[in-house]
Design an enzyme around this catalytic site. Structure first.
Site, mmCIF file in Angstrom:
data_model
loop_
_atom_site.group_PDB
_atom_site.id
_atom_site.type_symbol
_atom_site.label_atom_id
_atom_site.label_comp_id
_atom_site.label_asym_id
_atom_site.label_seq_id
_atom_site.Cartn_x
_atom_site.Cartn_y
_atom_site.Cartn_z
ATOM 1 C CG ASP A 78 -1.691 1.218 1.452
ATOM 2 O OD1 ASP A 78 -1.948 1.924 0.457
ATOM 3 O OD2 ASP A 78 -2.070 1.491 2.609
ATOM 4 C CG ASP B 214 -6.021 3.208 0.654
ATOM 5 O OD1 ASP B 214 -5.109 2.353 0.751
ATOM 6 O OD2 ASP B 214 -6.673 3.387 -0.390
ATOM 7 C CG ASP C 107 -1.502 1.698 -3.655
ATOM 8 O OD1 ASP C 107 -0.317 1.405 -3.879
ATOM 9 O OD2 ASP C 107 -1.847 2.419 -2.687
ATOM 10 C CG ASP D 72 -12.547 -14.661 -13.320
ATOM 11 O OD1 ASP D 72 -11.889 -15.154 -12.389
ATOM 12 O OD2 ASP D 72 -13.764 -14.405 -13.250
ATOM 13 C CD GLU E 31 -10.845 -19.370 -12.226
ATOM 14 O OE1 GLU E 31 -11.173 -19.733 -11.092
ATOM 15 O OE2 GLU E 31 -11.622 -18.730 -12.945
#
Ligand code: NOJ
Length: 555
Positions: A39, A43, A47, A214, A277
């Site tokens: 991060d 927050d 990211d 996905d 996947e």
């Protein structure tokens, strides 16, 4: 541009063409679960900038590529697998410029970048779903059954629990194989095909080297959407072809994408790939996804699912290699990801087994995926309070991990460790510990979106770096050897004789032994130990393999 990237394969690419031996055939690819990796802004949520800053760590670890989980604009109903805008970065994770900078920085380090693409469903906040006219054409709406349409159109269940259908206030129903916030797209509509090809080109233009597809087995549903007539559908996923999973029609989509990827790569002298996947009932059906004109890789979940027993491991390895060899593809090994209980915990709560399993995986022919934190030997976090849980399956009273990921190795985990806390997926998604003695262990300047255990101080990257006994240094050494020894990676392997409970196989110049028993086993020393997951001794030409260990021998 790929010409500048380092290849794990000793054979160079043919100049001026994207075709060649194929960098993916033996690449080690590291999964960055962006939200939990690093991060940068405090927050508590990882990211893109945080990931970029940590790329040198991945380079130093010795991987060839990174796979970034979805960072696109999303209401986060399913950790970003509910995409509202496929061409935008969610502000939680940064900006498009951050994505661009991350891809460039990775390439500068010689790392390739794979991003997720989510084609089975969008977010219900996607503009297509928000527009009732468009939605009717591009998603799967059906009238309900019963006198006034009050019953779902069929008996399909959501993978996350409950019916796979939600009724709109207009009275009809829409299909969602996952959460209600993830409506399934209608792949009979050519506009859907065109849109996903355009999305791929968008990210390819930004420089990505491939896509992790996905639910690659889900886009096509059986004609007429027939009932299944079985009350526990989650248990059938991956066990048989279902009217919504592993339908033959998905292969035409993958063939079209392969043409796109090859065409794009050939024009630029690079190789861009797709990894499926896909949940298929057998190794043979999984291999269909990696035929020469389809995707390049498919995660081998049958290996991930195998119990820690020599016979079971050997038969899954044989079946996988035979199936992929029949279509000329490499096998893609994996032990952990963001959907399953971390393998340290899944394999009986045993770090020794986890380390051995990793060395086994990295000695097998083909490619391997690592999930962030496994190089630290992180266990599943099993005491998360309900109020911090975010897995949508947890809230839908759905199934444990087995529903969205593979089943668990309960046989080798009599203490129940195999299922983690309760099988839901937050326990493998706890942010990484980088340094320090206290949470958030250098994850970022703020806290962490899921609480980290108080006893992770000894597991941080900083604590393990330089300690030859650490799991991190074991991974570094294994990846370094894999790059250096031409016999590892893609290529032949043969089984060698071994006592019960032990596996032995050769690769060119190398022999790998795996003792799956909980105690030492002696055998004639097969060579000089190169690397072992636990201290191995050789006396008078007899080697003592520690229980639950794997050793690489120079022969
Ligand atoms: C597989 C992803 O890995 C998982 O996290 C997600 O929940 C489902 N697909 C639905 O997109």
């Amino acid at each position: 541009m790929t010409q500048e990237l380092t290849s794990p394969s000793p054979a160079p690419q043919a100049p001026g063409t994207g075709r060649g031996p194929g960098w993916w055939r033996d690449a080690v690819i590291y999964q960055v679960y962006v939200r939990s990796f690093a991060d940068s802004d405090g927050d508590g949520i990882g990211d893109l900038r945080g990931a970029r800053e940590r790329l040198p760590y991945l380079k130093d670890l010795g991987v060839d590529a990174v796979w970034l989980t979805p960072f696109y604009a999303s209401p986060q109903a399913d950790g970003g697998y509910d995409v509202a805008d496929y061409r935008a970065v969610d502000p939680l994770f940064g900006t498009l410029q951050d994505a661009d900078e991350l891809i460039r920085a990775a390439h500068d380090l010689g790392l390739r970048v794979i991003v997720d693409i989510v084609p089975n469903h969008t977010s219900d906040r996607h503009p297509w779903f928000q527009d009732p006219e468009l939605a009717r054409q591009r998603y799967l709406f059906r009238p309900g059954k019963g006198e006034s349409g009050e019953l779902p159109p069929n008996d399909w269940e959501s993978v996350f629990g409950g019916p796979a259908w939600t009724r709109t206030d207009r009275g009809d129903w829409y299909l969602h194989l996952f959460a209600p916030e993830q409506p399934d797209l209608n792949w009979d509509n050519p506009e859907v095909h065109a849109e996903f090809e355009a999305i791929m080109r968008f990210w390819l233009d930004l420089g990505v080297d491939g896509f992790r597809v996905d639910v690659a087995h889900g886009m096509i549903k059986a004609p007429g959407l027939p009932d299944i007539g079985h009350g526990a559908q989650a248990q059938l996923i991956g066990a048989q072809v279902l009217p919504f999973f592993d339908q033959d029609g998905v292969h035409a989509i993958h063939r079209a994408w392969r043409r796109l990827l090859d065409g794009y790569g050939d024009a630029r002298g690079k190789q861009v790939i797709g990894v499926a996947e896909a949940w298929a009932p057998t190794a043979e059906r999984l291999a269909l996804y990696v035929r020469p004109d389809e995707l390049h890789q498919a995660f081998n979940f049958q290996f991930l699912n195998a119990p820690w027993q020599s016979d079971a491991l050997r038969s899954v390895i044989d079946a996988s290699l035979a199936a992929t060899a029949s279509v000329g593809a490499p096998t893609t090994w994996v032990l952990s990801n963001h959907d399953v209980v971390r393998h340290t915990t899944r394999l009986g709560g045993s770090l020794a087994r986890a380390r051995a399993a990793t060395l086994l995986m990295l000695a097998l022919p083909g490619s391997a995926y690592l999930y962030q934190g496994e190089e630290l030997g992180l266990p599943e976090v099993t005491d998360l309070p309900d109020e911090v849980r975010q897995d949508p399956a947890f809230f839908r009273g759905g199934r444990a991990t087995g529903a969205v990921g593979p089943g668990t190795d309960t046989e080798s985990a009599p203490d129940g460790a195999a299922g983690g806390q309760d099988g839901f997926r937050d326990g493998c998604r706890v942010p990484l510990p980088w340094s320090g003695e206290l949470p958030p262990y250098g994850f970022g300047p703020g806290g962490s979106w899921l609480p980290q255990p108080a006893d992770w101080g000894g597991l941080t990257v900083a604590a393990q770096t330089g300690d030859p006994a650490s799991t991190l240094e074991l991974y570094r050494a294994a990846l370094e050897l894999r790059r250096r020894l031409p016999g590892l990676g893609d290529g032949p392997m043969s089984w060698a004789p071994a006592p019960d409970g032990v596996l032995a196989f050769t690769r060119p110049g190398l022999l790998c032994t795996v003792n799956t028993l909980g105690h030492d086993v002696g055998l004639p020393a097969p060579g000089t130990p190169l690397l072992s997951s636990a201290p191995v001794t050789v006396d008078d030409a007899t080697a003592q393999l520690p229980g639950d260990s794997c050793t690489w021998w120079a022969i």
